[in-house]
Design a protein around this motif. Sequence first.
Motif, PDB file in Angstrom:
ATOM      1  N   LEU A  32       0.804  -1.214   0.000  1.00 51.70           N
ATOM      2  CA  LEU A  32       0.000   0.000   0.000  1.00 51.70           C
ATOM      3  C   LEU A  32       0.840   1.268   0.000  1.00 51.70           C
ATOM      4  CD1 LEU A  32      -2.888  -0.936   2.431  1.00 51.70           C
ATOM      5  CD2 LEU A  32      -2.918  -0.837  -0.047  1.00 51.70           C
ATOM      6  N   GLY A  33       1.902   1.301   0.738  1.00 51.95           N
ATOM      7  CA  GLY A  33       2.691   2.525   0.840  1.00 51.95           C
ATOM      8  C   GLY A  33       2.041   3.475   1.831  1.00 51.95           C
ATOM      9  N   SER A  34       2.540   4.699   1.883  1.00 47.63           N
ATOM     10  CA  SER A  34       2.011   5.674   2.845  1.00 47.63           C
ATOM     11  C   SER A  34       1.178   6.724   2.114  1.00 47.63           C
ATOM     12  CB  SER A  34       3.170   6.351   3.577  1.00 47.63           C
ATOM     13  OG  SER A  34       3.979   7.047   2.648  1.00 47.63           O
ATOM     14  N   VAL A  35       0.464   7.517   2.896  1.00 47.69           N
ATOM     15  CA  VAL A  35      -0.339   8.607   2.333  1.00 47.69           C
ATOM     16  C   VAL A  35       0.612   9.692   1.832  1.00 47.69           C
ATOM     17  CG1 VAL A  35      -2.025  10.395   2.884  1.00 47.69           C
ATOM     18  CG2 VAL A  35      -2.267   8.116   3.865  1.00 47.69           C
ATOM     19  N   GLN A  36       0.378  10.158   0.620  1.00 51.06           N
ATOM     20  CA  GLN A  36       1.195  11.227   0.046  1.00 51.06           C
ATOM     21  C   GLN A  36       0.585  12.559   0.455  1.00 51.06           C
ATOM     22  OE1 GLN A  36       3.965  10.155  -1.338  1.00 51.06           O
ATOM     23  NE2 GLN A  36       3.157   8.122  -0.888  1.00 51.06           N
ATOM     24  N   LEU A  41      -3.272  17.066   0.319  1.00 55.02           N
ATOM     25  CA  LEU A  41      -3.576  18.490   0.479  1.00 55.02           C
ATOM     26  C   LEU A  41      -4.207  19.068  -0.790  1.00 55.02           C
ATOM     27  CD1 LEU A  41      -0.436  19.695   2.468  1.00 55.02           C
ATOM     28  CD2 LEU A  41      -2.770  19.379   3.311  1.00 55.02           C
ATOM     29  N   CYS A  42      -3.727  18.652  -1.946  1.00 51.26           N
ATOM     30  CA  CYS A  42      -4.341  19.103  -3.204  1.00 51.26           C
ATOM     31  C   CYS A  42      -5.778  18.618  -3.314  1.00 51.26           C
ATOM     32  CB  CYS A  42      -3.532  18.610  -4.392  1.00 51.26           C
ATOM     33  SG  CYS A  42      -1.968  19.448  -4.602  1.00 51.26           S
ATOM     34  N   SER A  43      -6.016  17.386  -2.907  1.00 52.81           N
ATOM     35  CA  SER A  43      -7.371  16.843  -2.950  1.00 52.81           C
ATOM     36  C   SER A  43      -8.296  17.587  -1.988  1.00 52.81           C
ATOM     37  CB  SER A  43      -7.340  15.356  -2.605  1.00 52.81           C
ATOM     38  OG  SER A  43      -8.626  14.819  -2.628  1.00 52.81           O
ATOM     39  N   VAL A  44      -7.825  17.853  -0.774  1.00 58.36           N
ATOM     40  CA  VAL A  44      -8.622  18.599   0.209  1.00 58.36           C
ATOM     41  C   VAL A  44      -8.910  20.013  -0.300  1.00 58.36           C
ATOM     42  CG1 VAL A  44      -8.545  19.622   2.525  1.00 58.36           C
ATOM     43  CG2 VAL A  44      -7.906  17.242   2.199  1.00 58.36           C
ATOM     44  N   ALA A  45      -7.913  20.658  -0.894  1.00 55.25           N
ATOM     45  CA  ALA A  45      -8.110  22.010  -1.428  1.00 55.25           C
ATOM     46  C   ALA A  45      -9.146  22.004  -2.551  1.00 55.25           C
ATOM     47  CB  ALA A  45      -6.787  22.581  -1.928  1.00 55.25           C
ATOM     48  N   SER A  46      -9.088  21.016  -3.442  1.00 56.56           N
ATOM     49  CA  SER A  46     -10.060  20.973  -4.542  1.00 56.56           C
ATOM     50  C   SER A  46     -11.470  20.719  -4.017  1.00 56.56           C
ATOM     51  CB  SER A  46      -9.660  19.941  -5.584  1.00 56.56           C
ATOM     52  OG  SER A  46      -9.705  18.653  -5.039  1.00 56.56           O
ATOM     53  N   TRP A  47     -11.607  19.852  -3.001  1.00 53.47           N
ATOM     54  CA  TRP A  47     -12.933  19.620  -2.421  1.00 53.47           C
ATOM     55  C   TRP A  47     -13.437  20.865  -1.691  1.00 53.47           C
ATOM     56  CZ3 TRP A  47     -16.389  16.239  -3.647  1.00 53.47           C
ATOM     57  CH2 TRP A  47     -15.996  15.024  -4.208  1.00 53.47           C
TER      58      TRP A  47
END
Length: 195
Positions: A32-36, A41-47
């Motif tokens: 899975l890896g880690s959260v980028q 932050l880009c996703s939160v800003a767009s929402w």
Amino acid sequence: MEAVSADIGDRLFSGVALQYNVLRVSSGVETLGSVQTHLMLCSVASWAILFLCMMSGVKSFGKVVYVTAVVPYILLTVLLIRSCMMPGSLDGLLYFLRPDFSQLNSVQVWLEALLQSFYSMNTTYGGLITMGSFNPFHNNCLRDVMVITIIGELSSIFCGFTVFSTLGFMASEAQVPISEVVSSGPYVSYLKQRM
């Protein structure tokens, strides 16, 4: 010619940079890896921007749509004109317009087509439902669905012209077949942005 080839090499390398530095793609689904954080932050800003646009209702959202619906087409047209002025762009356009029907036997082609249809038809799905609730009771929903679908698919074809004209140029400069310039996935559009 060496400078141009090095430039093409840098652009081809940018797809690798996107894969391993920006997206940090893991080795497989099991890892899975880690959260980028930068992507989150880009996703939160767009929402947040989407919420602010929809918060005031249909009237304010309609004003935002004038900009968000027209500007991408203007930018794509500028990119298409610029791409068509580059050597080899006609080869890319012909590659796009002359499909290899033998590829229809490949399962991978059908999976890519399925993904493309999900991506193009799922755009703003939640927003469409929210805005659809403001329609009159006897609105012709079938007409709306047909118009949205046709515009979406024509937009995908228009984007294909832009991307493949650039791929033709890259193949011409790198002196490789168009099919070997880049692999499938988000890297094609990333390379387009770097042109």
